[in-house]
Design an enzyme around this catalytic site. Structure first.
Site, PDB file in Angstrom:
ATOM      1  N   SER A  10       0.798  -1.217   0.000  1.00  0.00           N
ATOM      2  CA  SER A  10       0.000   0.000   0.000  1.00  0.00           C
ATOM      3  C   SER A  10       0.837   1.276   0.000  1.00  0.00           C
ATOM      4  O   SER A  10       1.616   1.510  -0.909  1.00  0.00           O
ATOM      5  CB  SER A  10      -0.959  -0.034   1.178  1.00  0.00           C
ATOM      6  OG  SER A  10      -1.877   1.011   1.072  1.00  0.00           O
ATOM      7  N   HIS A  11       0.723   2.053   1.088  1.00  0.00           N
ATOM      8  CA  HIS A  11       1.383   3.357   1.134  1.00  0.00           C
ATOM      9  C   HIS A  11       2.857   3.257   1.527  1.00  0.00           C
ATOM     10  O   HIS A  11       3.565   4.255   1.507  1.00  0.00           O
ATOM     11  CB  HIS A  11       0.654   4.239   2.146  1.00  0.00           C
ATOM     12  CG  HIS A  11       0.549   3.567   3.490  1.00  0.00           C
ATOM     13  ND1 HIS A  11      -0.289   2.501   3.709  1.00  0.00           N
ATOM     14  CD2 HIS A  11       1.200   3.771   4.649  1.00  0.00           C
ATOM     15  CE1 HIS A  11      -0.162   2.087   4.951  1.00  0.00           C
ATOM     16  NE2 HIS A  11       0.738   2.848   5.553  1.00  0.00           N
ATOM     17  N   ASP A  17      -3.236   6.092  -3.316  1.00  0.00           N
ATOM     18  CA  ASP A  17      -2.020   5.512  -2.733  1.00  0.00           C
ATOM     19  C   ASP A  17      -1.443   4.386  -3.594  1.00  0.00           C
ATOM     20  O   ASP A  17      -1.884   4.160  -4.713  1.00  0.00           O
ATOM     21  CB  ASP A  17      -2.308   5.001  -1.312  1.00  0.00           C
ATOM     22  CG  ASP A  17      -3.184   3.765  -1.320  1.00  0.00           C
ATOM     23  OD1 ASP A  17      -3.964   3.598  -2.268  1.00  0.00           O
ATOM     24  OD2 ASP A  17      -3.082   2.954  -0.374  1.00  0.00           O
ATOM     25  N   ASP A  71      -1.633   1.141  -3.765  1.00  0.00           N
ATOM     26  CA  ASP A  71      -2.477   0.091  -4.338  1.00  0.00           C
ATOM     27  C   ASP A  71      -3.864   0.591  -4.737  1.00  0.00           C
ATOM     28  O   ASP A  71      -4.743  -0.204  -5.069  1.00  0.00           O
ATOM     29  CB  ASP A  71      -2.587  -1.095  -3.370  1.00  0.00           C
ATOM     30  CG  ASP A  71      -3.199  -0.712  -2.032  1.00  0.00           C
ATOM     31  OD1 ASP A  71      -3.033   0.445  -1.610  1.00  0.00           O
ATOM     32  OD2 ASP A  71      -3.842  -1.578  -1.414  1.00  0.00           O
ATOM     33  N   ASP A  96      -6.373   2.100  -3.108  1.00  0.00           N
ATOM     34  CA  ASP A  96      -7.580   2.020  -2.295  1.00  0.00           C
ATOM     35  C   ASP A  96      -7.825   3.260  -1.440  1.00  0.00           C
ATOM     36  O   ASP A  96      -8.883   3.405  -0.843  1.00  0.00           O
ATOM     37  CB  ASP A  96      -7.611   0.738  -1.441  1.00  0.00           C
ATOM     38  CG  ASP A  96      -6.407   0.581  -0.546  1.00  0.00           C
ATOM     39  OD1 ASP A  96      -5.527   1.460  -0.564  1.00  0.00           O
ATOM     40  OD2 ASP A  96      -6.338  -0.442   0.171  1.00  0.00           O
ATOM     41  N   ARG A  97      -6.849   4.166  -1.371  1.00  0.00           N
ATOM     42  CA  ARG A  97      -7.070   5.383  -0.572  1.00  0.00           C
ATOM     43  C   ARG A  97      -7.262   6.596  -1.453  1.00  0.00           C
ATOM     44  O   ARG A  97      -6.891   6.585  -2.620  1.00  0.00           O
ATOM     45  CB  ARG A  97      -5.853   5.660   0.303  1.00  0.00           C
ATOM     46  CG  ARG A  97      -5.556   4.576   1.267  1.00  0.00           C
ATOM     47  CD  ARG A  97      -4.444   5.043   2.148  1.00  0.00           C
ATOM     48  NE  ARG A  97      -4.017   3.953   2.998  1.00  0.00           N
ATOM     49  CZ  ARG A  97      -3.401   4.148   4.137  1.00  0.00           C
ATOM     50  NH1 ARG A  97      -3.132   5.369   4.545  1.00  0.00           N
ATOM     51  NH2 ARG A  97      -3.040   3.118   4.862  1.00  0.00           N
ATOM     52  N   LYS A 102     -11.620  -0.700   0.321  1.00  0.00           N
ATOM     53  CA  LYS A 102     -11.770   0.733   0.143  1.00  0.00           C
ATOM     54  C   LYS A 102     -11.358   1.059  -1.284  1.00  0.00           C
ATOM     55  O   LYS A 102     -10.675   0.274  -1.934  1.00  0.00           O
ATOM     56  CB  LYS A 102     -10.976   1.519   1.177  1.00  0.00           C
ATOM     57  CG  LYS A 102      -9.525   1.141   1.362  1.00  0.00           C
ATOM     58  CD  LYS A 102      -8.969   1.872   2.576  1.00  0.00           C
ATOM     59  CE  LYS A 102      -7.498   1.590   2.825  1.00  0.00           C
ATOM     60  NZ  LYS A 102      -7.241   0.295   3.428  1.00  0.00           N
ATOM     61  N   ARG A 160       0.159   5.847  16.759  1.00  0.00           N
ATOM     62  CA  ARG A 160      -0.751   6.816  16.151  1.00  0.00           C
ATOM     63  C   ARG A 160      -1.614   7.416  17.260  1.00  0.00           C
ATOM     64  O   ARG A 160      -2.205   6.681  18.058  1.00  0.00           O
ATOM     65  CB  ARG A 160      -1.664   6.151  15.127  1.00  0.00           C
ATOM     66  CG  ARG A 160      -0.932   5.411  14.024  1.00  0.00           C
ATOM     67  CD  ARG A 160      -1.823   5.265  12.792  1.00  0.00           C
ATOM     68  NE  ARG A 160      -1.353   4.285  11.837  1.00  0.00           N
ATOM     69  CZ  ARG A 160      -0.337   4.454  10.989  1.00  0.00           C
ATOM     70  NH1 ARG A 160       0.368   5.575  11.006  1.00  0.00           N
ATOM     71  NH2 ARG A 160       0.003   3.506  10.143  1.00  0.00           N
TER      72      ARG A 160
END
Ligand code: VG1
Ligand code: CO
Length: 543
Positions: free
Chosen positions: A113-114, A277, A279, A281-282, A376, A496
């Site tokens: 992903s990111h 992003d 992949d 999805d964002r 997403k 986080r």
């Protein structure tokens, strides 16, 4: 072509995190590492003999080599057919689309992903089930248990399959079908959104910029935004997927999508900006000189869904991850629909959607989606916004400010402390837990404490429970501080801290969130003893 049974030994670190198994590329390249995990998937996801699986990834370094290994192992394990995106590419939402459309047994998505890519970057692999969504925890746990005991894997001794062109190839007794990675997805988007209205908006002088961040959405955005919707050539920037994402972090936020942000915040910038992003999805949504927080975006999509052809019938309910702001809750309440609060990670939304309990869902981490798939979906959110803009004929800023005036504004920020020592980070969580009993009922600054707990979720569909999903400090009036440790990082620990307050008064809604939240941010640092325990004065990333 012979089936080889190779002897192997378990690796102890193959427990999937928030979204699959993510490690450094160099870890995945160690002999048997990828193979062990893939065999553990094949051994844990029900009978796969003769079944079809979808395989594709975000194009990052090691994508194609991994796919060739997976194909040879699939053939050796008796799988009937593999559907793979051309050149090994499939965005995460497109993979989910293909799994559902062709009713396959499931799919394997290769992405971190990111996280950055390249030989020294990260790689990842995850399994999605027949509903198109990430495998739920009972399956990821079964895969992990398998990986701890594995002593052999099966692989076919054969040449690489050409993936550059669409078509079919036999591999042993298995068929590999190379498919166009964009077609099925683009077709689904045309069914959901009013393409003629968006085309008209774009023809009327409305300008738009989409930053694909040299990741997977380049080909999707070129086809959908420029070819099918008629956006000007050049609308899509950084549109060629690169194995290392051009050396950048493919994370669509104010810190990493800098080029896009500069364009939107310049004089005569475009009317609308978006990024996706690694992949796909964002999404990040920007108006001219305006940033829409992902939590607000979810609330706005919910409030405006009736304007969109695919959602005109109404929403059955909505869901958000626990750290996501409460903005959507207010919209759901007014619409009289249920709003579910789930742990972080998309795998928790699948059951709710399969049971018809929710239509839209989202996370504060730039993820929104709906029951059209079970992931997403970055470009879907962009099209949703464009459809709203085409219908309401107002600017992004006007639409968001009107929303705040109507529902109140949830000021929101996330502070990430990256690459912390794992023990130090866990120490913060434990320290917070130890304070629960003394905190209840107390006042901190001007905030009265309502509840503090460690979030635990009980799935209303299958009754499974997931505990330890983050520390919640809830104050009276809707302000919150949430702490949790990331489950997607590959180096040390990432803490986080999510901070939120509710502001009903329009006169105070224009403040900068860091300013509006400053007292709560101080409380968050103090309660967690973040500075003294980590030596960090400031977070690594603020979104
Ligand atoms: C992060 C986000 C989470 C998201 C996950 C996967 O997880 O916070 O909301 O679902 O990434 O997104 P964590 O555990 O690092 O906080 V993606 O775009 O990597 O598939
Ligand atoms: Co992603």
């Amino acid at each position: 072509m012979t089936i080889q049974q190779l002897v192997t030994q378990p690796f102890s670190d193959q427990r999937p995190g928030t979204s699959g198994l993510r490690k450094k590329v160099t870890r995945f390249q160690q002999p048997h590492y990828l193979e062990n995990f893939v065999q553990s998937i094949f051994d844990s996801v029900g009978s796969i003999q003769g079944k079809t699986l979808v395989v594709g990834g975000d194009g990052r370094y090691y994508n194609e080599q991994a796919i060739q290994i997976i194909i040879r192992m699939a053939a050796a394990n008796g799988i009937g057919k593999i559907m793979v995106g051309r050149a090994g590419l499939l965005s995460t939402p497109a993979a989910s689309t293909v799994i559902r459309k062709y009713q396959t047994h499931g799919g394997i998505i290769l992405s971190a992903s990111h996280n950055p890519g390249g030989p020294d970057g990260d790689f990842g692999i995850k399994y999605n089930t027949a509903n198109g969504g990430p495998a739920p925890e009972n399956i990821t746990e079964a895969i992990y248990q398998c990986s701890r005991k594995i002593d052999r894997y099966l692989i076919l001794d054969t040449a690489n399959v050409p993936l550059e062109q669409c078509g079919s190839h036999p591999v042993g007794d298995m068929e590999v079908e190379v498919i166009d990675p964009v077609d099925d997805y683009a077709e689904l988007m045309e069914q959901l959104f009013d393409f003629p209205a968006i085309r008209e908006l774009l023809a009327s002088g409305f300008t738009l910029r989409f930053d694909a961040m040299h990741a997977i959405t380049g080909p999707y955005a070129h086809e959908i935004l420029e070819n099918r919707l008629g956006a000007a050539t050049g609308t899509v920037i950084n549109g060629t997927p690169l194995p290392d994402f051009g050396g950048h972090h493919p994370d669509p936020n104010l810190a990493h999508a800098r080029e896009l942000v500069e364009q939107l915040f310049s004089d005569n910038g475009p009317d609308f900006g978006a990024a996706s992003d690694g992949d796909g999805d964002r999404n990040m949504i920007l108006g001219r000189n305006f940033y829409v927080t992902p939590s607000d975006s979810l609330a706005l999509l919910t409030a405006n869904a009736h304007l969109i052809p695919g959602y005109r019938e109404g929403l059955t309910g909505v869901a958000r991850s626990m750290p996501t702001s409460l903005a959507v809750d207010r919209v759901a309440e007014r619409q009289g629909i249920d709003c579910y609060e789930t742990p972080t990670g998309w795998k928790f939304f699948g059951n709710l959607m399969d049971a018809g309990k929710v239509t839209l869902c989202g996370e504060e981490s730039f993820g929104t989606g709906s029951s059209h798939i079970r992931e997403k979906d970055g470009l879907w959110a962009v099209l949703f916004w464009l459809n709203i803009l085409a219908t309401r004929k107002q600017s992004v800023t006007e639409i968001v400010q009107q929303h705040w005036a109507e529902y109140g504004r949830n000021f929101y920020t996330r502070h990430d402390y990256e690459e912390l020592d794992m023990e130090e980070a866990q120490g913060i969580i434990e320290h917070l837990e130890r304070q629960f009993s003394t905190l209840e009922g107390r006042r901190l600054g001007s905030y009265g404490m309502e509840l503090c707990d460690s979030f635990s979720y009980s799935d209303p569909v299958d009754g499974s429970t997931s505990s330890g999903q983050g520390i919640r400090i809830l104050f009276k009036g809707g302000s919150r501080i949430v702490y949790r440790l990331s489950g997607t990082g590959t180096v040390g620990a990432t803490l986080r801290v999510y901070i939120e307050s509710y502001e009903p008064n329009p006169v105070r809604q224009h403040l900068d969130p860091q300013q509006a939240l400053a007292p709560l941010i101080d409380i968050a640092v103090e309660l967690g003893q973040i500075d003294s325990r980590t030596g960090r004065v400031n977070p690594s990333v603020i979104t």
